[in-house]
Design an enzyme around this catalytic site. Structure first.
Site, PDB file in Angstrom:
ATOM      1  N   HIS A  61      44.313  58.375  20.676  1.00  0.00           N
ATOM      2  CA  HIS A  61      43.297  57.970  19.692  1.00  0.00           C
ATOM      3  C   HIS A  61      42.623  59.200  19.106  1.00  0.00           C
ATOM      4  CE1 HIS A  61      39.508  58.348  22.151  1.00  0.00           C
ATOM      5  NE2 HIS A  61      40.261  58.023  23.177  1.00  0.00           N
ATOM      6  N   ASP A 163      38.124  64.049  24.404  1.00  0.00           N
ATOM      7  CA  ASP A 163      38.488  62.633  24.441  1.00  0.00           C
ATOM      8  C   ASP A 163      38.498  62.128  23.004  1.00  0.00           C
ATOM      9  OD1 ASP A 163      38.706  59.889  24.801  1.00  0.00           O
ATOM     10  OD2 ASP A 163      36.771  59.640  25.795  1.00  0.00           O
ATOM     11  N   GLU A 193      39.397  53.521  19.164  1.00  0.00           N
ATOM     12  CA  GLU A 193      39.615  53.277  20.597  1.00  0.00           C
ATOM     13  C   GLU A 193      38.295  53.113  21.315  1.00  0.00           C
ATOM     14  OE1 GLU A 193      40.108  54.351  24.915  1.00  0.00           O
ATOM     15  OE2 GLU A 193      38.798  55.211  23.413  1.00  0.00           O
ATOM     16  N   GLU A 194      37.327  53.950  20.943  1.00  0.00           N
ATOM     17  CA  GLU A 194      36.060  53.992  21.684  1.00  0.00           C
ATOM     18  C   GLU A 194      35.236  52.718  21.523  1.00  0.00           C
ATOM     19  OE1 GLU A 194      35.515  56.096  23.888  1.00  0.00           O
ATOM     20  OE2 GLU A 194      36.589  57.931  23.388  1.00  0.00           O
ATOM     21  N   ASP A 216      45.719  60.080  27.024  1.00  0.00           N
ATOM     22  CA  ASP A 216      44.258  60.079  26.926  1.00  0.00           C
ATOM     23  C   ASP A 216      43.693  60.842  28.116  1.00  0.00           C
ATOM     24  OD1 ASP A 216      41.653  59.542  26.084  1.00  0.00           O
ATOM     25  OD2 ASP A 216      41.953  57.370  25.933  1.00  0.00           O
ATOM     26  N   HIS A 302      32.825  61.981  27.801  1.00  0.00           N
ATOM     27  CA  HIS A 302      31.760  61.380  26.987  1.00  0.00           C
ATOM     28  C   HIS A 302      30.485  62.222  27.018  1.00  0.00           C
ATOM     29  CE1 HIS A 302      33.461  57.116  26.144  1.00  0.00           C
ATOM     30  NE2 HIS A 302      34.369  58.060  26.058  1.00  0.00           N
TER      31      HIS A 302
END
Ligand code: CO
Ligand code: ZN
Length: 330
Positions: A61, A163, A193-194, A216, A302
């Site tokens: 992603h 990410d 994706e998130e 990922d 994150h």
């Protein structure tokens, strides 16, 4: 490769605003594929023609977590909600930027107890003195990303949006290293994706592949008093068994393990207890697709400072190439 990591992680692209990162990736992959298209959700789908083999979907992603402006107050401060999983504790004091180049810093209301630190206590200060002045630069609904330059720390790198730009890097490097293949390769740089594996879901439906492999980041259990997890930075590609979005196809999982052993690629088995990946959506597309994940171990996921090990990234590239060149019979 380090320069590519820097270019990709420093490009803007929160979920739903992937325009800039899509164009950056398009330039990188163009020389190595036969056809490129963008679908209705903004997925960048890159096709490399094979010679009668399987249809193989490689997914990473390209969106990143971010913030979305929900309100501009009379003094010009911006209130925001999250795009994907944004942690207020790591957001405080960060600098953010908007697609139009506007910068801001994240401040916090006075709170008595650190436990009260929540996103609704935070605001973005873009240096405006009034709503009118702020509104010239930013509107409700605009998205912001963390602003952090990528840095090298020996054989490791730290950046925002590792990410999952690092997964994008793995696929790009694999395409570069891949000669003519038997399989038709569909490299998908997926959107959103998130916020729920949305881009990958429609891409998988459209492509209807025989096999899907997502790339990922995954967490590690190797930092002080971290939760228990059998993945460490520097110990190789992580072959996923399970996360909260899927149980990987056992045949494909074992096949990847066998491939890594045959080729002498360092690997580790991954069970991620919290978090999902695009393969969760790919697996459930149409009547079901055999799907797996090759993960890049990453610390501080994150946060604006996500760390990966270059040796692990290289192992993931090698495993991706090996998979594309193998019969993929399992
Ligand atoms: Co994520
Ligand atoms: Zn991710």
């Amino acid at each position: 490769m380090k320069n590519l990591i820097k270019r990709l992680t420093e490009t803007f692209g929160p979920s739903g605003s992937e325009g800039p990162i899509r164009e950056t990736i398009r330039k990188e992959v163009e020389p190595f594929v036969d056809e490129i298209k963008v679908d209705a959700l903004g997925n960048l789908i890159c096709f490399k023609k094979g010679s009668g083999g399987k249809k193989v979907l490689l997914d990473a992603h390209m969106d990143e977590i971010g913030l979305m402006v929900t309100h501009i107050d009379e003094n010009g401060f911006l209130r925001f909600g999250s795009i994907g999983g944004v942690n207020p504790a790591v957001s405080l004091g960060q600098r953010v930027y908007f697609e139009n180049g506007t910068f801001g810093v994240i401040g916090c209301e006075r709170i008595e107890d650190p436990k009260d630190l929540r996103l609704n206590k935070l605001y973005i200060d873009i240096g405006a003195g009034s709503r009118e002045e702020a509104s010239k630069k930013v509107r409700v609904g605009d998205s912001a990303a963390f602003f952090q330059p990528a840095i090298g720390l020996g054989n490791r790198m730290v950046a925002k949006a590792m990410d999952d730009r690092i997964g994008c890097v793995v696929i790009i490097e694999a395409l570069k290293g891949l000669g003519a293949t038997n399989h038709d390769i569909y490299a998908v740089f997926a959107t959103q994706e998130e916020v729920g594996l949305r881009g990958a879901r429609v891409a998988a439906f459209g492509i209807n592949p025989d096999v899907g492999i997502a790339f990922d980041v995954t967490g590690t259990g190797d930092t002080p008093k971290s939760s228990t997890m059998d993945v460490s930075l520097g110990k190789g590609a992580a072959i996923k068994v399970k996360d909260s979005s899927l149980i990987c196809h056992p045949g494909l999982r074992d096949y990847l393990v066998k491939l890594a052993e045959e080729k002498g690629i360092s690997y580790q088995m991954e069970v991620l207890e919290r978090g999902g990946t695009d393969s969760g959506a790919i697996q459930m597309a149409r009547a079901g697709i055999p799907a797996g994940v090759i993960s890049i171990p990453s610390r501080y996921i994150h946060s604006p400072s996500e760390m990966v090990d270059i040796g692990d990234v290289e192992a993931c590239v090698k495993l991706c190439v090996a998979a594309c060149e193998s019969p993929l019979e399992f």
